[in-house]
Each structure stands twice: as structure tokens, then as C-alpha cells.
Design an enzyme around this catalytic site. Sequence first.
Site, short mmCIF file in Angstrom:
data_model
loop_
_atom_site.label_atom_id
_atom_site.label_comp_id
_atom_site.label_asym_id
_atom_site.label_seq_id
_atom_site.Cartn_x
_atom_site.Cartn_y
_atom_site.Cartn_z
N ASP A 50 34.09 24.66 74.12
CA ASP A 50 33.51 24.05 75.30
C ASP A 50 34.58 23.12 75.86
O ASP A 50 35.59 22.84 75.20
CB ASP A 50 32.24 23.28 74.90
CG ASP A 50 31.58 22.57 76.07
OD1 ASP A 50 31.68 23.07 77.20
OD2 ASP A 50 30.98 21.51 75.86
N ASP A 77 34.04 19.86 78.42
CA ASP A 77 33.62 18.45 78.45
C ASP A 77 32.96 18.05 77.15
O ASP A 77 32.01 18.69 76.69
CB ASP A 77 32.66 18.21 79.62
CG ASP A 77 33.36 18.36 80.96
OD1 ASP A 77 34.56 18.07 81.04
OD2 ASP A 77 32.71 18.78 81.94
N ASP A 125 29.68 20.24 71.29
CA ASP A 125 29.46 18.81 71.03
C ASP A 125 28.01 18.40 71.17
O ASP A 125 27.69 17.23 70.94
CB ASP A 125 30.31 17.96 71.97
CG ASP A 125 29.82 18.05 73.42
OD1 ASP A 125 29.71 19.19 73.94
OD2 ASP A 125 29.56 17.00 74.04
#
Length: 304
Positions: free
Chosen positions: A39, A41, A229
Site C-alpha cells: 500500500d 499511504d 497498515d
Amino acid sequence: MAKAGAPARAVAARRVAPRPASRRGAVVVNAALKAVVFDCDGVILESEDLHRRAYNAAFRKFGVKCGGGQGNVEWDEEFYNVLQNTVGGGKPKMRWYFKRNGWPSSSVLDGRVPANEQEQELVIETLQDWKTDKYQQMIGTGEAEPRPGVLRLMDEAREAGLKLAVCSAATKSSVEFTLKNVLGEGRFQGLDCFLAGDDVDKKKPDPTIYKIAAERLGVKPDECVVVEDSMIGLQAATGAGMRCIITYTPSTRSQSFPGAERIVCDLGLYPPTVTVKELQERRIVQDDRVNFDVTDSGIYFGWN
């Protein structure tokens, strides 16, 4: 980034060498890993607060006011932490917020509220475009650096002959600009697959973006490890049939992450927290927020 004041330092999980697993498990696992997917961000860089500040700047620029209020819309850190872990993608965030708080008046429509869906989309598109430009300005000034261990793991994966991909829910222009500045032009051009929110009809936690990534990489979903995240990202990765490790941020640290293979504060520089060799062997189960020992990861992964 989250509120000022870092969370309590995570306690590293003790990692105990497991007893030899069955040949069936070892052979299949060692041969399986063919791609590492990141990913952007929150994983490649901690960009949360940069995005929040850019949105607020856009709201000020266009005088965005909801419900007839006098002040411009402003998302504080606490609210944005909840919002970004509830709704994936920038445009969906604004739609979600405006549907619940009333579509705003703004200078986009000369101070009036959108009268129809077409005007609503005009407001969203205008705000997102300006916000993206503002965010890129912030990235271009060097305000963001890669999270610890990201470049190391990418280079390890490339040296091991694995394929590399980045899948982000953000707009393509924003992600491309970010990756070129944070990873460098060489690493960006070396990606085997790069997908953004513009490339799919549904955003995370829908697994579509990861399913398409596997197809373009020419690998099976279970031959991929995704680095995410948040719960939204984890659900997208596992929903696509991929393994997933979590590098949590201050705003996602308290999430439970069921089904994640490893849960760590970051990938680590030197010494590294996560290595390609460990991912290939799939021998470590870890959550560095608690103390625990792993004596046989084969039980966890159902090899036995």
C-alpha cells in the site's frame, strides 16, 4: 500522522525458532512467494497528517461550509484518524462526510449548495483536484520520508527475483508523484505493477485492486504478500486471497488485525524487523504489541 504524543513504545515479540515443519509445508511455502505488494499511504510513508492538512487547506480555499455554519469545514486529527480507518479513498471520504453533515456551500458554485448529483460531483472533483495539488506541493518540499525498512525490503525482494507492486486507494497522479519523490525515479520505474484508486470501480476494503494486481503480475493471489497498515487494507488483501503483514501507524495501532500474518510497528532498518527470507519461509507469527512465543508456526497456518 496521529495526534502529538507518540504511543507507548511497542514491545518486540520474542521469536523462538520453531521445530522443523513437515516437508510438504516447507516446500510449498518456500516456492510460493512470488510478489510483494505495498500500500502507499501509511505503509511507504506516514502521510496521514499531510493529507488531513491538504484537505483542510482545500476547504479554506473554497470556503466549504456545511449546514449553514459560519466556519469552514475542518477535520481535526482525532476525527481524521477515525475517518481514514472507516472510508477508503479521498473522494469517498468527502462524499461520506457531506452526506452526513449536509452538502456544503462553496465558491465552487458561487457560494451555494449543489442542486443535483452533477453539481455534487463537480464540488467533489474540484476539491479533490486542488487538494491533490496541495499535497504534492507538500511532498515536493521533502516533508515526507519513507517509513523505516521500506526501501530495504523492496531492494531485498528485487534481489530475490520477486515481483513488486504498489496498490493505493488514492488518486493516480497523487500516488505517482509521491512514489517518485519518496522511492526515487529508479525504484518507481522498476515496479512491476502500479494501481491507484482511478484504476478500480470499488475502493478498499473491496479486494478488486489486489485481484487485478495479481492478474497483471501473472501470479496467483496466494503467491503474494501484501504490506498494509489498517483493517481496511487487511480486509482488501485477505479478501483477494493474499497473505498480509501489518505495519501499523499511531492511528491504527489499536486495531485487532485478525488474519494478519505479522503485526509490527515498522519493517525495520538494521536490524530488520521483517526480511524477504522470513516471508519466503513463512515461519514467524508476530504481534510486537504483545509478548508471545511462536514454537510452531505450522499450527497457526494449518500445515499440521
